[in-house]
Design an enzyme around this catalytic site. Sequence first.
Site, PDB file in Angstrom:
ATOM      1  N   THR A   1       4.014   2.637   5.488  1.00 13.37           N
ATOM      2  CA  THR A   1       2.615   2.188   5.588  1.00 13.37           C
ATOM      3  C   THR A   1       1.855   3.135   6.502  1.00 13.37           C
ATOM      4  O   THR A   1       2.397   3.582   7.512  1.00 13.37           O
ATOM      5  CB  THR A   1       2.506   0.746   6.138  1.00 13.37           C
TER       6      THR A   1
ATOM      7  N   ARG B   1     -25.893   7.054  10.965  1.00 18.67           N
ATOM      8  CA  ARG B   1     -25.321   7.384   9.655  1.00 18.67           C
ATOM      9  C   ARG B   1     -23.898   6.819   9.602  1.00 18.67           C
ATOM     10  O   ARG B   1     -23.252   6.650  10.642  1.00 18.67           O
ATOM     11  CB  ARG B   1     -25.255   8.899   9.440  1.00 18.67           C
TER      12      ARG B   1
ATOM     13  N   ARG C   1      -6.651  -2.998   8.750  1.00 20.23           N
ATOM     14  CA  ARG C   1      -7.229  -4.350   8.672  1.00 20.23           C
ATOM     15  C   ARG C   1      -6.856  -5.167   9.908  1.00 20.23           C
ATOM     16  O   ARG C   1      -7.667  -5.858  10.478  1.00 20.23           O
ATOM     17  CB  ARG C   1      -6.714  -5.043   7.408  1.00 20.23           C
TER      18      ARG C   1
ATOM     19  N   ARG D   1       1.195  -5.043  -5.591  1.00 22.55           N
ATOM     20  CA  ARG D   1       1.327  -6.301  -4.853  1.00 22.55           C
ATOM     21  C   ARG D   1       1.698  -7.364  -5.881  1.00 22.55           C
ATOM     22  O   ARG D   1       1.217  -7.320  -7.017  1.00 22.55           O
ATOM     23  CB  ARG D   1       0.027  -6.616  -4.123  1.00 22.55           C
TER      24      ARG D   1
ATOM     25  N   ASP E   1       2.208  -0.288  11.953  1.00 17.95           N
ATOM     26  CA  ASP E   1       2.154  -1.613  12.566  1.00 17.95           C
ATOM     27  C   ASP E   1       3.454  -2.393  12.380  1.00 17.95           C
ATOM     28  O   ASP E   1       3.445  -3.603  12.195  1.00 17.95           O
ATOM     29  CB  ASP E   1       0.967  -2.409  11.993  1.00 17.95           C
TER      30      ASP E   1
ATOM     31  N   ASP F   1       4.592  -4.605   6.269  1.00 11.65           N
ATOM     32  CA  ASP F   1       5.117  -5.881   6.786  1.00 11.65           C
ATOM     33  C   ASP F   1       5.307  -6.923   5.684  1.00 11.65           C
ATOM     34  O   ASP F   1       6.288  -7.675   5.714  1.00 11.65           O
ATOM     35  CB  ASP F   1       4.247  -6.415   7.935  1.00 11.65           C
TER      36      ASP F   1
ATOM     37  N   GLY G   1       0.835  -1.215   0.000  1.00 12.75           N
ATOM     38  CA  GLY G   1       0.000   0.000   0.000  1.00 12.75           C
ATOM     39  C   GLY G   1       0.863   1.255   0.000  1.00 12.75           C
ATOM     40  O   GLY G   1       1.828   1.337   0.741  1.00 12.75           O
TER      41      GLY G   1
ATOM     42  N   ASP H   1      -0.423   2.242   8.351  1.00  8.65           N
ATOM     43  CA  ASP H   1      -0.980   1.467   9.469  1.00  8.65           C
ATOM     44  C   ASP H   1      -0.214   1.592  10.786  1.00  8.65           C
ATOM     45  O   ASP H   1      -0.747   1.254  11.838  1.00  8.65           O
ATOM     46  CB  ASP H   1      -1.053  -0.021   9.089  1.00  8.65           C
TER      47      ASP H   1
END
Length: 321
Positions: free
Chosen positions: A128, A246, A174, A74, A132, A105, A13, A130
């Site tokens: 990234t 909403r 995710r 990817r 992480d 990762d 990503g 994320d």
Amino acid sequence: MAIKRIGVLTSGGDAPGMNAAIRGVVRAGFYHKVEIVGIFRGFSGLLNDEIKVLSHRSVSNIISRGGTILKTSRCPEFMTYEGQKRAVEILQRNSIDALVVIGGDGSYRGADVLSREWNFPCVGLPGTIDNDLNGTDRTIGSDTALETALDAIDKIKDTVNSMERIFIVEVMGRNCGYLALKAAVAGGAEQVLIPEVPYELPDICQEITEGYIRGKASWIIIVAEGAGSAVDLAKKITDITDLETRVVVLGHIQRGGDPTAEDRILGSRLGVAAVDLLVKGESGKAVGIVCDKVNLVSLEAACSPYKLDTSSDLKLIRILT
Ligand code: ADP
Ligand code: F6P
């Protein structure tokens, strides 16, 4: 062996600040008199020989731009023995002595395989949104993504308060709740749902109903994509509480935009550090920043399962709500 030519690629990503890191690598190469080549479209581009020399000027004016000038992808083929064998052959045929892999990762696992199983010198930079990866306080792109999410939440808050509704805002992540947790604290959200912490929907609905009885009719729940779909959650909350809900799914908007100062500086520092390391003969390392100092861990350690510290932020949200 003296390093004369280094390849750089972005993989997985995209993340704002990747361009600053590419620029850092290119300019550090110039400083060390090492040629830098860009490999386009991640490991897929490597397997397709999409390789081009990056001059000093080729990275002018990219520090402020989101995305990655090298493109990213990817590449399932690179996960196979045959794909990796071909990748090493192509690197050698192009006289590339070492590689900088900028990604998350999965990309780190690819770099780790190259360095340990194929003995090809590699270092990884954490790219990234994320946040992480182990061995760094922040990953390139996570600060920008958080600011983007926060900007949206602030706007949503205006309408939430005016119309007294329940809003479920889905943010990326995710497997990791970092963005959701920090956006919830900074955005003054009432609740946060993250993959790391199991939750019971009836308990959440009870809190909302109790708040409603007390006169609190506006409610923002931030949900990380890995903790459930905001659309499904909203429907279930309405079914249980009979209150109007909403939904906003922020999605890939969080991956775009001009990088913040923090991500530009992080990318620049790490890009320069990666070339320094490779020139010194290091390999198999992930470069990060911990307590404002360049920090090295093995690629294997960097991409081993990341444990997000959730307790202090969750407590903060409980107290502040
Ligand atoms: P990210 O780097 O953002 O986590 P991915 O998990 O999609 O993104 O990984 C990016 C690419 O890294 C994959 O498409 C694949 O080419 C490579 N990769 C991921 N895992 C491995 C692995 N175990 N071995 C070799 N290559 C891998
Ligand atoms: O790893 C970064 C990330 O943006 C995650 O937060 C998200 O789950 C995933 O990538 C989305 O991937 P794609 O671009 O394939 O939709």
